[in-house]
Design an enzyme around this catalytic site. Structure first.
Site, PDB file in Angstrom:
ATOM      1  CB  ILE A 157      -0.873   0.109   1.062  1.00 36.43           C
ATOM      2  CG1 ILE A 157      -1.835  -1.268   1.089  1.00 36.43           C
ATOM      3  CG2 ILE A 157      -1.816   1.367   1.232  1.00 36.43           C
ATOM      4  CD1 ILE A 157      -2.697  -1.505   2.308  1.00 36.43           C
ATOM      5  NE  ARG A 238      -5.757  -3.632  11.494  1.00 36.33           N
ATOM      6  CZ  ARG A 238      -6.246  -3.739  10.140  1.00 36.33           C
ATOM      7  NH1 ARG A 238      -6.335  -2.845   9.500  1.00 36.33           N
ATOM      8  NH2 ARG A 238      -6.245  -4.856   9.571  1.00 36.33           N
ATOM      9  CD  GLU A 267     -11.048   0.563  13.756  1.00 38.72           C
ATOM     10  OE1 GLU A 267     -11.795  -0.288  13.011  1.00 38.72           O
ATOM     11  OE2 GLU A 267     -10.003   1.182  13.076  1.00 38.72           O
ATOM     12  CG  HIS A 286     -10.985   0.223   9.291  1.00 38.83           C
ATOM     13  ND1 HIS A 286     -10.448  -0.552  10.437  1.00 38.83           N
ATOM     14  CD2 HIS A 286     -10.594  -0.099   8.194  1.00 38.83           C
ATOM     15  CE1 HIS A 286      -9.510  -1.221  10.002  1.00 38.83           C
ATOM     16  NE2 HIS A 286      -9.434  -1.219   8.597  1.00 38.83           N
TER      17      HIS A 286
HETATM   18  C1  DGY Z   1      -7.400  -4.742   6.075  1.00 40.95           C
HETATM   19  O1  DGY Z   1      -7.709  -5.522   5.232  1.00 40.95           O
HETATM   20  O2  DGY Z   1      -6.675  -5.134   7.084  1.00 40.95           O
HETATM   21  C2  DGY Z   1      -8.133  -3.571   6.094  1.00 40.95           C
HETATM   22  O3  DGY Z   1      -7.958  -2.958   7.400  1.00 40.95           O
HETATM   23  C3  DGY Z   1      -9.721  -3.564   5.799  1.00 40.95           C
HETATM   24  O4  DGY Z   1      -9.708  -3.829   4.426  1.00 40.95           O
END
Ligand code: DGY
Length: 323
Positions: A157, A238, A267, A286
């Site tokens: 990511i 997170r 959360e 989220h």
């Molecule tokens: C994950 O996949 O870990 C994300 O936080 C939710 O898609």
């Protein structure tokens, strides 16, 4: 022949026909996750568990399982699962990497741009009937184009976020446990720096590191003090990576200019959290991976992992590979 039993902890955005061919399925139909006690009972009789990041799959729960062959999580992160205990019980744990990379990187940019250009404040301002004329200094924010972006964690990511930064002609810094290959750095156009250096130099800091003992409260009072007063922090990873009390103080006192977070700890964020009183903070529930196509792919991948585990085959995307 024994028909495998699986429990799915929420309704999934995909078809379960393929799974039905190999297992009897029970789906938790409520909007809220199954209570821990329910899961604890279920796990005693099932062969497969398909869970979400909202389910606590801890040592006690895994040890209560008698015939569990596979745990398949519909998420890339798995900090809610006690992996060492699953491994000790020879239970493979599946997850869904890759398919949510672009959606999460896109949303990181949505948050970055919304925070920089004060989109949420602007919407509130307009709806409140406060727009009376064009003003030279109304709702000003910093430039994005040409700014310095600091990426904490250059996994899938983080890399996708870096690729998107090219369009904004940014200087992109990154810090990571391990430095990437020079070739990758070159193609992404990123510079490796220390965590401290990244905090001091970045106009935007974005977090893409998993939550672990090492990264818990990685951002706390000291880190905010090192950041520019004009800096904006983004978190789509997170919630536990940030010490939220420290974030509140940093935003309140102008230690940093703003933040946009898609994840909190806990959360959902309690409705009386002081963070919710701040105008220079955007909070989303989220939804980083929440594109229709992505969620369907995640569900399909979780089902593929589940089916492989039920058949005793290697999971296509396994976290632990217990032998
Ligand atoms: C994950 O996949 O870990 C994300 O936080 C939710 O898609």
């Amino acid at each position: 022949m024994h028909q495998a039993k699986v429990f799915i902890t929420r309704r999934l955005p995909t078809d379960l026909a393929q799974l039905r061919e190999v297992a009897t399925i029970e789906v938790w139909e409520e909007r809220q996750p199954p209570p821990y006690e329910v899961l604890l009972e279920k796990v005693k009789t099932i062969d497969g568990l398909l869970c979400l990041l909202t389910d606590r799959i801890d040592k006690q729960l895994i040890e209560a399982a008698t015939c569990l062959k596979v745990i398949s999580q519909m998420a890339v992160g798995y900090d809610n699962i006690d992996i060492p205990t699953a491994t000790a019980k020879k239970i493979p744990v599946g997850h869904t990497p890759g398919v949510l990379t672009d959606a999460t990187a896109d949303f990181t940019w949505a948050l970055l741009m919304a925070a920089a250009r004060r989109v949420v404040e602007a919407d509130r301002f307009t709806r409140a009937g406060l727009w009376q004329t064009w003003e030279p200094d109304l709702l000003l924010g910093p430039n994005i184009t040409g700014a310095t972006l600091g990426i904490v964690g250059l996994g899938r990511i983080g890399q996708a976020v870096a690729r998107r930064a090219k369009g904004f002609e940014m200087r992109v810094l990154y810090t990571s446990k391990q430095r990437c290959q020079a070739e990758l750095e070159k193609s992404l156009g990123v510079e490796f720096v220390s965590f401290e250096g990244l905090l001091q130099e970045s106009d935007f800091v974005t977090i893409h590191t998993p939550l672990s003992d090492d990264t818990y409260h990685f951002f706390s009072y000291r880190q905010f003090e090192m950041m520019k007063h004009s800096a904006i922090l983004i978190n789509t990873a997170r919630g536990g990576v940030i010490n939220q009390d420290a974030l509140y103080q940093a935003l309140l006192q102008g230690q940093i200019a703003g933040a946009a977070i898609d994840v909190t700890d806990p959360e959902p964020i309690p409705t009386d959290s002081l963070l919710l009183t701040l105008d220079n903070l955007i909070i989303a529930p989220h939804i980083g991976s929440a594109s229709q196509q992505t969620r369907e792919k995640m569900a399909n991948m979780a089902i593929a992992n589940l089916i492989a585990g039920l058949k005793g085959e290697r999971l296509p995307y396994c976290v632990n590979h217990p032998s």
